[in-house]
Design an enzyme around this catalytic site. Structure first.
Site, PDB file in Angstrom:
ATOM      1  N   HIS A 217       0.823  -1.199   0.000  1.00 54.26           N
ATOM      2  CA  HIS A 217       0.000   0.000   0.000  1.00 54.26           C
ATOM      3  C   HIS A 217       0.861   1.254   0.000  1.00 54.26           C
ATOM      4  CE1 HIS A 217      -2.492  -3.162   1.864  1.00 54.26           C
ATOM      5  NE2 HIS A 217      -3.421  -2.634   1.117  1.00 54.26           N
ATOM      6  N   HIS A 399      -5.341   8.489   4.356  1.00 52.41           N
ATOM      7  CA  HIS A 399      -6.269   8.965   5.396  1.00 52.41           C
ATOM      8  C   HIS A 399      -7.054  10.187   4.939  1.00 52.41           C
ATOM      9  CE1 HIS A 399      -7.896   9.449   9.418  1.00 52.41           C
ATOM     10  NE2 HIS A 399      -7.630  10.729   9.337  1.00 52.41           N
ATOM     11  N   GLY A 400      -6.381  11.124   4.289  1.00 53.08           N
ATOM     12  CA  GLY A 400      -7.071  12.334   3.858  1.00 53.08           C
ATOM     13  C   GLY A 400      -8.177  12.059   2.872  1.00 53.08           C
TER      14      GLY A 400
END
Length: 568
Positions: A217, A399-400
Site C-alpha cells: 500500500h 487517510h485524507g
C-alpha cells in the site's frame, strides 16, 4: 506516476466498471465489487476475497471458476466497507456459507468482521482466514500480526479449489488456514508508487538504493540497502525465506511453489532474469519446484518492486494448487464449461436506515447537524492533502482522501434525510451508514460506529440536552474503544478519550454545552498534537513505528479538526 484518470476520487469505481465490461465472461458488477457471472451448484461454499483497489489482478481479477466467487473492492489502498463486503457475499453465496479471506490489515479486519456479523445475523454461515505471509511485518512469535501480500494468491487458490470440489465450509476454511500457515513472502522496492492525482510518490528511495520489506500500500521498507545484481537479489529473497520454514519442514525433497511477483513497473523480462537464479538457489537447497508463477499477481500501482512467495506443499495442497482455474487474470488447466447467471438476478443492496417519526425540535436540530456535516466536508477538503502527507510517513497515505469520501457521502445523505423529515438521531445513523460505506478502511469503520452510537443515544424524540450529548459521546467513545486501541497507541483514541472526559467533567460542573464543548476541543487538539512523540502500536503504522515518531497521528488530528468544526 499514474497518468490516466478523470477525477481521482472516481478512479477506483471507474476502473472497476471498465474491468467488468472488459471481462463479462467471468464477472458481473454487484454492490461493493464483483461476483462470478457464472453459476455454482447449490450448497457450494462461496470464497469471497477483497481489499483495497490498486493491486490488480488482486482482487477482481481472481474471480471465476476454481478461485473466488466474489471480490469486495474498496477504494485505492482502502479496505472495502462492511456494507460492500456483505453486498458481495450475498451476491456470491449459494447456500454453502461464505469464507471471507483477505490480507491482515486493520481496516480490512474491522470491516470484514463487521460484515461477517451482519451475514451471520441473516442466517448465512461465515468463516474467516486472514492472510499473514509477510515475514518482515512481525516476528515469528507474532505471526498473527503479519500483513498479507502476494501470498494472498496461494490462500485464495487453495480455498477456491477446495470449494469447487465440494468441501463444506469448515473444511474449506481449514485447508485455507493450512495454506496460510505454509506460505511466506518477502519483498523489496526500488521506488514508491503514486496515487492518481498525487504530485509525488508515497515514499522515495534514493538512486541506487533499495527499500527492504515494503508493503503493498505504499508503505516504505523497514530497511534500505544498495541495489544488487539480479543474482544478488535472488540470493537475498531466497535466503530470507529459507531462514523461516513452516513447522516440521525439512528442505531436502520438500515440494514448494515459488511465486516471483512484480509490484507494478518491473518488466517481465527482469522478473525472468531474477527467477532463473531463484529457481537455481532453491534447487541447490534441495527442494523440488512445483508449478511456479512469475508475473504481476499482487501489484501496488506503479511501484518498482519485487516480492518472492514460497508455498510449502503437502499432498492435498499440491492437488488443490494444480486444480483448474479460470478467471480474468489467472488460469490453470483446461477450461470448464459454465452456465451464466440469469442477468435479471441481482443481489439486493443493504437496506437504507429507515426514517421514522420525529419531533419538531429533533428535526430542527437535525438541520443543524446536516449543516455541520457540510462544514466538515468543506474543512476536510481543505486539509485532505496534508492529512494524506502525514499518513504517508508511516502508513499508506490514504487517510485524507478516505476522510474526504466519508464526509462527502455523509453530507449528501444527511441533506437528503433532512429533506425527508428525519430527526437528529436518524440523521446521525444515516450519516454513519453513508460514511462507513464510502470511506471504507479503518477510519470508515470507526467513524461509522461512532456516529451510529451518537444517533442511537440521541434519538428522534426531543431536542438533546447537554446530559444526553455527553452520554452519546460516551457511547461513541466506547464503540471506538471496542475496536481495540487504547490511549497511547497513537490513534484517534488519543484525542477522543480526553475530549470525552473533559466534556463530561465540564458539563457535570454546570458549564453550558458550548463552553464545555470548547474546552473539550482544546483538550483534543492538545492530545492530538502530543501524539508526535508516540510510537504507533496499532494499524499499518505499527510496522514502521520508529519512522512515525515526530509526526502526529492523522486520525487524532482529523478528529480534533472535526469536533472543532461542529462546535455548538
Amino acid at each position: 506516476m499514474t497518468r490516466l484518470f478523470n477525477d481521482p476520487a472516481d478512479f477506483a469505481d471507474e476502473a472497476t466498471d471498465g474491468f467488468v465490461v472488459a471481462n463479462e465472461r467471468w464477472v458481473r458488477r454487484v454492490h461493493g465489487g464483483v461476483a462470478r457471472a457464472t453459476t455454482s451448484p447449490d450448497g457450494t461454499v462461496a470464497v469471497v476475497i477483497g481489499g483495497g483497489s490498486g493491486h490488480y489482478p488482486a482482487f477482481g481479477g481472481l474471480v471465476g471458476h476454481g478461485l473466488a466467487a466474489g471480490a469486495a473492492m474498496g477504494n485505492l489502498f482502502a479496505s472495502p466497507s462492511a456494507q460492500q463486503v456483505a453486498g458481495v457475499a450475498r451476491a456470491a453465496e449459494h447456500g454453502g456459507g461464505v469464507l471471507l479471506s483477505y490480507g491482515n490489515y486493520a481496516g480490512d479486519v474491522l470491516n470484514f468482521d463487521a460484515a461477517a456479523r451482519t451475514l451471520e445475523a441473516e442466517g448465512i454461515p461465515v468463516r474467516t482466514v486472514r492472510v499473514t505471509d509477510d515475514v518482515t511485518s512481525a516476528t515469528v512469535d507474532e505471526r498473527a500480526k503479519r500483513r498479507g501480500i502476494a501470498g494472498d494468491l496461494c490462500v485464495f487458490k487453495i480455498a477456491g479449489a477446495a470449494a469447487e470440489r465440494g468441501d463444506d465450509l469448515d473444511a474449506v476454511a481449514a485447508v485455507a488456514d493450512r495454506a496460510n500457515d505454509r506460505t511466506r513472502s518477502f519483498g523489496v522496492a526500488f521506488s514508491g508508487c503514486s496515487l492518481p492525482g498525487a504530485d509525488e510518490p508515497l515514499f522515495e528511495v534514493p538512486e541506487g538504493r533499495m527499500a527492504v520489506g515494503m508493503g503493498i500500500h505504499g508503505e516504505r521498507g523497514i530497511d534500505e540497502t544498495d541495489v544488487p545484481t539480479a543474482d544478488g537479489l535472488a540470493e537475498l529473497l531466497v535466503a530470507r525465506l529459507l531462514d523461516e520454514l513452516p513447522d516440521g519442514t525439512v528442505l531436502e525433497g520438500q515440494r514448494v511453489v515459488p511465486i516471483l511477483n512484480g509490484l507494478g513497473s518491473v518488466k517481465y523480462e527482469e522478473l525472468f532474469v531474477v527467477y532463473r537464479s531463484v529457481q537455481q538457489r532453491l534447487a541447490d537447497a534441495g527442494v523440488v519446484i512445483v508449478e511456479p508463477e512469475v508475473g504481476e499477481l499482487v501489484t501496488s500501482f506503479d511501484m518498482a518492486g519485487v516480492s518472492l512467495t514460497l508455498l510449502w506443499l503437502d499432498d492435498e495442497l499440491e492437488q488443490l494448487w494444480a486444480a483448474p482455474a479460470d478467471t480474468p487474470a489467472y488460469r490453470k488447466g483446461g477450461a470448464v464449461a459454465q452456465e451464466r447467471v440469469d442477468p435479471s438476478t441481482v443481489a439486493a443492496d443493504a437496506e437504507a436506515v429507515p426514517i421514522g417519526p420525529a419531533s419538531d425540535d429533533s428535526r430542527a436540530v437535525a438541520e443543524r447537524v446536516a449543516a455541520g456535516f457540510d462544514a466538515v466536508r468543506a474543512v476536510l477538503d481543505e486539509h485532505a492533502d496534508e492529512l494524506g502527507r502525514i499518513d504517508a510517513v508511516a502508513g499508506d497515505g490514504d487517510h485524507g482522501i478516505g476522510m474526504q469520501r466519508g464526509a462527502h457521502a455523509a453530507a449528501a445523505a444527511t441533506a437528503e434525510a433532512v429533506t425527508g423529515g428525519a430527526g437528529v438521531g436518524s440523521v446521525l445513523r444515516i450519516a454513519a451508514d453513508a460514511w462507513s460505506d464510502k470511506a471504507g478502511g479503518t477510519s470508515g469503520a470507526i467513524w461509522g460506529a461512532a456516529l451510529e452510537a451518537l444517533g442511537r443515544v440521541i434519538g428522534d424524540d426531543e431536542r438533546p440536552s447537554g446530559a444526553t450529548v455527553a452520554q452519546a459521546v460516551r457511547e461513541a467513545t466506547e464503540a471506538v474503544l471496542a475496536f481495540g486501541a487504547t490511549v497511547g497507541d497513537k490513534t484517534m483514541v488519543d484525542a477522543l478519550v480526553p475530549f470525552d472526559e473533559v466534556l463530561r467533567t465540564r458539563l457535570d460542573a454546570g458549564a453550558a454545552l458550548a463552553e464545555a464543548w470548547g474546552d473539550a476541543v482544546r483538550a483534543a487538539r492538545e492530545a492530538a498534537d502530543a501524539t508526535e512523540s508516540l510510537v504507533p502500536r496499532m494499524g499499518r503504522a505499527r510496522t514502521h513505528a520508529e519512522q512515525a515518531v515526530g509526526t502526529a497521528d492523522p486520525g487524532a488530528l482529523s478528529f480534533a479538526l472535526i469536533v472543532e468544526t461542529v462546535a455548538p
